[in-house]
Scaffold this active site. Structure first.
Site, PDB file in Angstrom:
ATOM      1  N   ARG A   1      -2.929 -13.127  28.168  1.00 26.14           N
ATOM      2  CA  ARG A   1      -1.632 -13.726  27.846  1.00 26.14           C
ATOM      3  C   ARG A   1      -1.658 -15.212  28.211  1.00 26.14           C
ATOM      4  O   ARG A   1      -2.183 -15.599  29.263  1.00 26.14           O
ATOM      5  CB  ARG A   1      -0.526 -13.018  28.626  1.00 26.14           C
TER       6      ARG A   1
ATOM      7  N   PHE B   1       8.584  -7.627  36.071  1.00 29.17           N
ATOM      8  CA  PHE B   1      10.009  -7.942  36.150  1.00 29.17           C
ATOM      9  C   PHE B   1      10.820  -6.690  36.452  1.00 29.17           C
ATOM     10  O   PHE B   1      11.613  -6.654  37.406  1.00 29.17           O
ATOM     11  CB  PHE B   1      10.469  -8.576  34.836  1.00 29.17           C
TER      12      PHE B   1
ATOM     13  N   ASP C   1      10.912 -11.851  39.505  1.00 26.80           N
ATOM     14  CA  ASP C   1       9.510 -11.756  39.090  1.00 26.80           C
ATOM     15  C   ASP C   1       8.780 -13.058  39.431  1.00 26.80           C
ATOM     16  O   ASP C   1       8.447 -13.864  38.569  1.00 26.80           O
ATOM     17  CB  ASP C   1       9.447 -11.486  37.582  1.00 26.80           C
TER      18      ASP C   1
END
Length: 338
Positions: free
Chosen positions: A234, A126, A137
């Site tokens: 993630r 980002f 992003d």
């Protein structure tokens, strides 16, 4: 100036002042004074157990000896510094300690973060793409462009750095290239996500399968040439599905030996606390996104108590800089005296 140093209570700031004095006196050719200042800084870094800065001090002293032409002493100091660097386990910044990681969107910011006394920092997509290209992003840049941007920032700081690697830019062979390419830059840790490309930043996100991410984790671990390189998986499952699916995915990612886990977009403090309890003992990462409407603000101290070892601030510095630039431009346009 030395009298003023005695009034400073933060020993790290005092040590960094001695480093600056050592650098200035070296440039003036006052080598004995320079050595004295660098040794004073090293004594403080040793006292506060900052091993990386002690290693830096040895290299600073070596540079002074080299400038004096005393090459034997310079080599001795270089060897001491390099030995310390090898002994310091870099992933401690991400695994075994409570780290607050501001994001650097350019080289100057990385340098300032280090001088402020942080132990590590991050570079996220980002901030990097916003500052470098004025892009959102949305994976409009890929490995080659991002690697160049990361390099320009990393060379400005000696701190351990965590980077964002999107979805590792493809299949298993791309994962291998990504890991090895970022290792070569000096990256200490990275995280990748389970969003399907092209990614979105809203509730319409789509995720790849758990098995696909398991394959990426295994490929990433196999590609690492350094045992200290830290791989964080993630998941955006809270946004794409629900909280329980995020827990299931997180559990599976850790089962295949991801070094750390990052569950994105917790919606309230209760969810953050549940993640900390559910994955107790794991290395956990959390995003505090300034200006976002997802994860609520929680202090670093409280997050550490909830068992999160890595606290990321991906936009805090960039947004503050943007606000300052906008204000300066408005003032110039209005012909205000600055």
């Amino acid at each position: 100036m030395l009298k003023n140093l005695k009034a400073i209570e933060d020993e790290r700031i005092v040590a960094k002042c001695y480093v600056e004095l050592g650098d200035v006196t070296k440039e003036k050719g006052e080598y004995d004074e320079s050595l004295r200042y660098h040794r004073k800084s090293m004594e403080i870094f040793e006292r506060i157990a900052d091993a990386l800065s002690v290693a830096d001090s040895h290299l600073n002293i070596a540079a002074v000896y080299k400038a004096k032409g005393e090459l034997k002493e310079a080599m001795s100091e270089y060897e001491k510094g390099l030995a310390l660097y090898e002994d310091v386990v870099v992933d401690d910044a991400f695994k075994n300690s409570d780290s607050v990681l501001p994001a650097a969107h350019d080289a100057l910011t990385a340098r300032i973060i280090e001088r402020a006394g942080f132990q590590a920092y991050q570079i996220g997509g980002f901030a990097l793409n916003g500052a470098r290209h004025a892009y959102p992003d949305l994976v409009l840049t890929h490995f080659g462009e991002e690697r160049t941007g990361f390099y320009d920032i990393i060379v400005a700081s000696s701190l351990p750095v965590m980077i964002e690697a999107d979805h590792c830019y493809g299949d298993v062979k791309n994962v291998t290239r990504t890991i090895r390419g970022y290792e070569a830059l000096g990256v200490s840790a990275l995280f990748f996500e389970d969003q399907r490309a092209p990614k979105r930043c809203d509730h319409l996100q789509e995720l790849v399968s758990v098995n696909a991410i398991v394959s990426i984790i295994r490929a990433a671990l196999a590609a690492c040439s350094e045992s200290e390189f830290f791989i964080i998986a993630r998941t955006n499952a809270i946004e794409a599905y629900d909280f329980d699916e995020a827990l299931r995915r997180g559990e599976r990612y850790l089962q295949v030996d991801a070094d750390g886990l990052f569950i994105e977009s917790s919606r309230n403090v209760e969810q953050i606390e549940r993640i900390g309890r559910y994955f107790k003992g794991a290395s956990l990462c959390v995003n505090i996104f300034k200006g976002g409407d997802r994860t609520p603000w929680v202090s670093p101290d409280e997050l550490h108590k909830m068992k999160f070892s890595m606290i990321l601030y991906p936009t805090t510095i960039l947004f503050r800089v943007m606000h300052t630039i906008e204000q300066a431009v408005r003032d110039l346009k209005a012909e205000k005296q600055l």
